[in-house]
Write a protein that holds these residues in place. Structure first.
Motif, PDB file in Angstrom:
ATOM      1  N   SER A 109       2.156   0.067   4.318  1.00  0.00           N
ATOM      2  CA  SER A 109       1.183   0.364   3.299  1.00  0.00           C
ATOM      3  C   SER A 109       1.438   1.158   2.115  1.00  0.00           C
ATOM      4  CB  SER A 109      -0.074   0.919   4.462  1.00  0.00           C
ATOM      5  OG  SER A 109      -1.301   1.058   3.399  1.00  0.00           O
ATOM      6  N   ARG A 110       2.131   2.278   2.609  1.00  0.00           N
ATOM      7  CA  ARG A 110       2.452   3.065   1.612  1.00  0.00           C
ATOM      8  C   ARG A 110       3.339   2.505   0.364  1.00  0.00           C
ATOM      9  NH1 ARG A 110       2.385   7.364   5.329  1.00  0.00           N
ATOM     10  NH2 ARG A 110       4.645   7.357   5.929  1.00  0.00           N
ATOM     11  N   GLU A 113       1.471   0.181  -1.746  1.00  0.00           N
ATOM     12  CA  GLU A 113       0.679   1.194  -2.784  1.00  0.00           C
ATOM     13  C   GLU A 113       1.653   1.602  -3.862  1.00  0.00           C
ATOM     14  OE1 GLU A 113      -1.640   4.103  -1.003  1.00  0.00           O
ATOM     15  OE2 GLU A 113      -2.144   2.835   0.769  1.00  0.00           O
ATOM     16  N   SER A 154      -6.624  -0.223   5.456  1.00  0.00           N
ATOM     17  CA  SER A 154      -7.673  -0.049   4.479  1.00  0.00           C
ATOM     18  C   SER A 154      -8.994  -0.005   4.703  1.00  0.00           C
ATOM     19  CB  SER A 154      -7.283  -1.797   3.726  1.00  0.00           C
ATOM     20  OG  SER A 154      -7.684  -2.530   4.572  1.00  0.00           O
ATOM     21  N   LEU A 246      -5.877  -1.723  -1.084  1.00  0.00           N
ATOM     22  CA  LEU A 246      -4.442  -1.022  -1.340  1.00  0.00           C
ATOM     23  C   LEU A 246      -4.245  -0.965  -2.989  1.00  0.00           C
ATOM     24  CD1 LEU A 246      -2.432  -3.482   1.156  1.00  0.00           C
ATOM     25  CD2 LEU A 246      -2.839  -0.763   1.111  1.00  0.00           C
ATOM     26  N   ARG A 247      -4.885  -1.642  -3.631  1.00  0.00           N
ATOM     27  CA  ARG A 247      -4.809  -1.675  -5.299  1.00  0.00           C
ATOM     28  C   ARG A 247      -5.628  -0.432  -5.500  1.00  0.00           C
ATOM     29  NH1 ARG A 247      -3.066  -5.973  -8.463  1.00  0.00           N
ATOM     30  NH2 ARG A 247      -3.448  -7.328  -6.846  1.00  0.00           N
ATOM     31  N   ARG A 249      -6.671   1.992  -3.723  1.00  0.00           N
ATOM     32  CA  ARG A 249      -6.166   3.447  -3.410  1.00  0.00           C
ATOM     33  C   ARG A 249      -4.720   3.795  -4.107  1.00  0.00           C
ATOM     34  NH1 ARG A 249      -5.663   2.113   3.053  1.00  0.00           N
ATOM     35  NH2 ARG A 249      -4.297   4.116   2.904  1.00  0.00           N
ATOM     36  N   ALA A 250      -3.950   2.859  -4.629  1.00  0.00           N
ATOM     37  CA  ALA A 250      -2.974   3.174  -5.258  1.00  0.00           C
ATOM     38  C   ALA A 250      -3.193   3.746  -6.810  1.00  0.00           C
ATOM     39  CB  ALA A 250      -2.211   1.887  -5.646  1.00  0.00           C
TER      40      ALA A 250
END
Length: 260
Positions: A109-110, A113, A154, A246-247, A249-250
């Motif tokens: 996940s990281r 991101e 997420s 994800l988008r 949070r990034a």
């Protein structure tokens, strides 16, 4: 007996504010337990089988009690609106403590991101799935499979994104609903800036991802209902929801470093 109309509920809140009556508190608990189950059901979407629905309801009950205790009638915010953020937040707090996401999934996940941050900083626009997949040395099909694997990471709502940093960082939208009477002007200004940043980040999402976020978090539709609106499958909505989170949070994590 259930609370039958808004006037009756307003009267009960005014009475509870004065007396802190356990009987009135219990009446509110009974009235809003279905809301706890509804929020728990939404959070449960995409969660692994190891996370029990009844456990989520139990965590959410703590949020309901907190909401009843802290609700400020002078804010002119409906209790249901306020309670949803508290219930959801309490569930997320417990899930964080459980740390149920496998390390490999959290790492992936990281990586996604980080790839999004790098690409969108360079491109100056939302990165496509193909571009993200290429930067991760994956095919698009592999990228989509990975997205489904990390869907559990997420679960943080937009109200929770800004809470996911330091232990003492309580800058969530849910917290901003509370009365600002005890906050100094600098804190109030900072929270207003965060709201603007979140709104901007949502506005910059690809259109379908934006619609999923709006329909899920603001219109309170389920994935199934959103699928019917957009005429796609429920699993496709789950995928879009994960990609949007994800988008966001990034983007928000990146912007956050320059704000807070």
């Amino acid at each position: 007996m259930p609370i039958n109309d808004e006037q009756e509920e307003d009267d009960l809140w005014n009475e509870y504010k004065k007396t802190k009556s356990p009987a009135i508190r219990d009446k509110f608990i009974r009235q809003y337990m279905p809301l706890v189950k509804y929020v728990a059901g939404k959070v449960a979407v995409g969660m692994p089988n190891s996370v029990e629905f009844d456990d989520l309801v139990g965590y959410g009950q703590f949020g309901l009690l907190d909401a009843i205790s802290k609700y400020d009638t002078s804010k002119n915010v409906k209790f249901k609106t306020y309670a949803v953020t508290r219930i959801r937040g309490a569930i997320f707090d417990e899930l964080r403590q459980m740390d149920w996401v496998p390390r490999s999934v959290r790492q992936k996940s990281r990586e996604i991101e980080d790839a999004i941050v790098s690409l969108e900083s360079r491109l100056g626009r939302p990165a496509s799935d193909a571009e993200i997949a290429e930067s991760l040395n994956m095919t698009e099909e592999e990228y989509h499979r990975t997205i489904m694997k990390v869907s559990g990471t997420s679960i943080l709502s937009l109200n929770d994104v800004w809470y996911a940093g330091d232990d003492n960082d309580n800058m969530s939208i849910g917290n901003n609903i509370e009365s600002p009477a005890s906050l100094n002007p600098d804190v109030i200004a900072e929270r207003e800036e965060i709201r603007k940043v979140i709104a901007q980040a949502i506005s910059e999402l690809p259109e379908k991802e934006k619609m999923v976020i709006v329909l899920y978090y603001h219109e309170d539709l389920t994935f199934k209902e959103i699928g019917e609106v957009l005429e796609v499958s429920e699993s496709r909505i789950s995928q879009l929801h994960t990609k949007a989170n994800l988008r966001l949070r990034a983007k928000l994590t990146n912007l956050r470093k320059g704000i807070i």
